[in-house]
Motif scaffolding. Sequence first.
Motif, PDB file in Angstrom:
ATOM      1  N   LEU A  79      -1.851 -72.740  42.457  1.00  0.00           N
ATOM      2  CA  LEU A  79      -2.455 -71.435  42.212  1.00  0.00           C
ATOM      3  C   LEU A  79      -3.066 -71.409  40.829  1.00  0.00           C
ATOM      4  O   LEU A  79      -4.105 -70.794  40.595  1.00  0.00           O
ATOM      5  N   ARG A  80      -2.442 -72.082  39.925  1.00  0.00           N
ATOM      6  CA  ARG A  80      -2.926 -72.121  38.558  1.00  0.00           C
ATOM      7  C   ARG A  80      -4.309 -72.752  38.482  1.00  0.00           C
ATOM      8  O   ARG A  80      -5.225 -72.204  37.855  1.00  0.00           O
ATOM      9  N   LEU A 128      -6.427 -73.050  40.874  1.00  0.00           N
ATOM     10  CA  LEU A 128      -7.370 -72.161  41.554  1.00  0.00           C
ATOM     11  C   LEU A 128      -7.807 -71.043  40.622  1.00  0.00           C
ATOM     12  O   LEU A 128      -8.996 -70.732  40.516  1.00  0.00           O
ATOM     13  N   ALA A 129      -6.854 -70.459  39.947  1.00  0.00           N
ATOM     14  CA  ALA A 129      -7.164 -69.328  39.089  1.00  0.00           C
ATOM     15  C   ALA A 129      -8.013 -69.753  37.908  1.00  0.00           C
ATOM     16  O   ALA A 129      -8.977 -69.063  37.541  1.00  0.00           O
ATOM     17  N   ILE A 130      -7.695 -70.905  37.340  1.00  0.00           N
ATOM     18  CA  ILE A 130      -8.472 -71.348  36.167  1.00  0.00           C
ATOM     19  C   ILE A 130      -9.904 -71.648  36.559  1.00  0.00           C
ATOM     20  O   ILE A 130     -10.856 -71.300  35.853  1.00  0.00           O
ATOM     21  N   ARG A 131     -10.062 -72.276  37.687  1.00  0.00           N
ATOM     22  CA  ARG A 131     -11.412 -72.563  38.148  1.00  0.00           C
ATOM     23  C   ARG A 131     -12.196 -71.284  38.345  1.00  0.00           C
ATOM     24  O   ARG A 131     -13.373 -71.181  37.970  1.00  0.00           O
ATOM     25  N   SER A 132     -11.518 -70.302  38.897  1.00  0.00           N
ATOM     26  CA  SER A 132     -12.190 -69.025  39.102  1.00  0.00           C
ATOM     27  C   SER A 132     -12.562 -68.390  37.763  1.00  0.00           C
ATOM     28  O   SER A 132     -13.644 -67.815  37.618  1.00  0.00           O
ATOM     29  N   CYS A 133     -11.671 -68.506  36.793  1.00  0.00           N
ATOM     30  CA  CYS A 133     -11.963 -67.943  35.465  1.00  0.00           C
ATOM     31  C   CYS A 133     -13.176 -68.609  34.839  1.00  0.00           C
ATOM     32  O   CYS A 133     -14.042 -67.936  34.278  1.00  0.00           O
ATOM     33  N   HIS A 167     -16.340 -67.344  36.157  1.00  0.00           N
ATOM     34  CA  HIS A 167     -16.711 -66.006  35.702  1.00  0.00           C
ATOM     35  C   HIS A 167     -16.583 -65.866  34.198  1.00  0.00           C
ATOM     36  O   HIS A 167     -16.418 -64.761  33.673  1.00  0.00           O
ATOM     37  N   ILE A 193     -15.878 -62.542  30.831  1.00  0.00           N
ATOM     38  CA  ILE A 193     -14.586 -62.353  30.168  1.00  0.00           C
ATOM     39  C   ILE A 193     -14.810 -61.962  28.731  1.00  0.00           C
ATOM     40  O   ILE A 193     -15.420 -62.704  27.963  1.00  0.00           O
ATOM     41  N   LEU A 230      -4.306 -70.025  28.516  1.00  0.00           N
ATOM     42  CA  LEU A 230      -5.752 -69.876  28.729  1.00  0.00           C
ATOM     43  C   LEU A 230      -6.564 -71.011  28.148  1.00  0.00           C
ATOM     44  O   LEU A 230      -7.790 -70.997  28.219  1.00  0.00           O
ATOM     45  N   TYR A 246      -0.932 -66.638  48.706  1.00  0.00           N
ATOM     46  CA  TYR A 246      -0.991 -68.045  48.283  1.00  0.00           C
ATOM     47  C   TYR A 246       0.238 -68.810  48.777  1.00  0.00           C
ATOM     48  O   TYR A 246       0.144 -69.969  49.166  1.00  0.00           O
ATOM     49  N   PHE A 294      -9.859 -65.015  46.671  1.00  0.00           N
ATOM     50  CA  PHE A 294      -9.189 -63.844  46.118  1.00  0.00           C
ATOM     51  C   PHE A 294     -10.181 -63.059  45.286  1.00  0.00           C
ATOM     52  O   PHE A 294     -11.220 -63.592  44.863  1.00  0.00           O
ATOM     53  N   CYS A 297      -8.703 -62.981  38.435  1.00  0.00           N
ATOM     54  CA  CYS A 297      -8.603 -64.387  38.027  1.00  0.00           C
ATOM     55  C   CYS A 297      -7.761 -64.570  36.779  1.00  0.00           C
ATOM     56  O   CYS A 297      -6.910 -65.461  36.719  1.00  0.00           O
ATOM     57  N   LEU A 298      -7.973 -63.726  35.769  1.00  0.00           N
ATOM     58  CA  LEU A 298      -7.201 -63.895  34.533  1.00  0.00           C
ATOM     59  C   LEU A 298      -5.711 -63.653  34.757  1.00  0.00           C
ATOM     60  O   LEU A 298      -4.861 -64.438  34.322  1.00  0.00           O
ATOM     61  N   LEU A 300      -4.144 -63.840  37.434  1.00  0.00           N
ATOM     62  CA  LEU A 300      -3.605 -64.863  38.308  1.00  0.00           C
ATOM     63  C   LEU A 300      -3.223 -66.112  37.537  1.00  0.00           C
ATOM     64  O   LEU A 300      -2.218 -66.762  37.843  1.00  0.00           O
ATOM     65  N   VAL A 301      -4.038 -66.428  36.530  1.00  0.00           N
ATOM     66  CA  VAL A 301      -3.701 -67.566  35.675  1.00  0.00           C
ATOM     67  C   VAL A 301      -2.346 -67.336  35.038  1.00  0.00           C
ATOM     68  O   VAL A 301      -1.466 -68.206  35.022  1.00  0.00           O
ATOM     69  N   ALA A 332       0.442 -67.346  37.693  1.00  0.00           N
ATOM     70  CA  ALA A 332       0.703 -68.696  38.170  1.00  0.00           C
ATOM     71  C   ALA A 332       1.485 -69.482  37.134  1.00  0.00           C
ATOM     72  O   ALA A 332       2.364 -70.282  37.461  1.00  0.00           O
ATOM     73  N   ILE A 385       3.537 -71.932  39.816  1.00  0.00           N
ATOM     74  CA  ILE A 385       3.023 -72.343  41.122  1.00  0.00           C
ATOM     75  C   ILE A 385       1.553 -72.706  41.022  1.00  0.00           C
ATOM     76  O   ILE A 385       0.909 -72.354  40.052  1.00  0.00           O
TER      77      ILE A 385
END
Lengths: 358, 100
Positions: A6-7, A9-14, A17, A21, A32, B65, B83, B88-89, B91-92, B95, B100
């Motif tokens: 998940l990490r 995935l989230a970083i890639r999404s960040c 975008h 930010i 971060l 997830y 999602f 996104c932030l 979620l980082v 996570a 995870i």
Amino acid sequence: MPAPSLRSLAIRSCIRHLPDITSVGEIPYSVLRPVLRRIENPSHLRTIEVSSPHVADADEELWKAFIARDIPGWEKKLAELGTPRNARSWWKVYRRLVREEKEAREKQEERLREAMSGLTKQREDANVSFVGKVVPMKEKGRAFVDGVRNPKANGWGGVVKPSVKRGRDVVAALRNQSRQAVREREYNLGQKRTFTTVPPPGTKGKVQAAPEWMVQELKKPALAKPVPAAGEGVRREKIAVPRVFTASKGHSRVDAALSKAEGQSNAEKEARLRALTQAKSRVPVLAAAPLSPPIMSGQDRKAEELNEPEQLPGVGRLGIEPTGERRPSHAPTTATQAMRKRAAPAASPFMPAKRKRG
Amino acid sequence: MAEQADYVTLVSSDGYSYVVQRSAACISPAIRRMLDPANGFLESKTGVIRFDNFHAILLETIVKYMYYNEKNKDARDIADMDFPDSLCLELVWAADYLDI
């Protein structure tokens, strides 16, 4: 491969975008870091720092990366400045270095501009430009006003006619004028003056078209070794060997006469050549040396030899015969009869008389 | 030893509850530790874990997830989970918290 974390995935999404930010809330820098490393604009980083000050505490590496990227010679400069007292002010270090860099560059540009303007000024000064009137010159009056000579107009301070009252004076004045005119004309022609026009800018040094003399050369039918005609023994003044082809055309009477003579000799040569080439089919071998060069003065011979590239390949330069010797041709054909026979060598006490074979 | 219930409840900060399979929830080592009776957490007895730092939508995405991960455990080259971008932030951060 199992599902991505998940990490990740989230970083890639960040990162996708990232431009949007502007704040990261309370999220610690360590979390971060992969996202913040992707920031390209230092001011963007500064915005995030402002909204989330804890980021500024830890982002020294980011500012160093910016410095390394944007400032040449940064290592030395950074060593000079040292680390900032407040760990949060790394952005100030960056700002200072960028400012110094900008000033230095501007100074350099200014110096270069000055130097360039000096050069351009020199070039401008050297340029010739047409001006209407620089120095008030005496207005050259018209030589003739209403058909009558203008006494006020000074030619060369030459002929100043008294005012004509009587008929015969008028005639004398006219005769004088014509004499003047002829003299003026001859004056110009006597000199070899060539006037070149100012070429349009950008064309200097570039070849626009083939020079005229070259075009003429190509048009002329290539002749064999030219026989020096009457006029050619006389060397034209100052034209040394090899010939230098200039754009100037000599119009003097001497030159006119010489070119006329040359033209005549060229006509002769052409006629001869035509006769030869027609008669060539009957001649089995080129033993009949066409256009064998007659006796020439030493200087002329060198000149003629330099003209060799003009010859036809077929009618070679006595390809059959060896260079040094010239034997009189024994095959009396119509072609050779047209040729001048080489004068028999004069009897000499040192040389035995030539005996004819057979 | 008490029989471990098949499902656990995850509660968000704004009161939303999500009932998830225990196996799915235990993808997260943090949650697994919380639910482990050996550690003596209250949650291990009740089977309810409250997350005060996650709001409902965030928790929902996390649960999503969990199932995504469990379902594709042996699969290869699967598409990324979708999602909302605004998360996104957070979620980082989530996570990282849940590892995870």
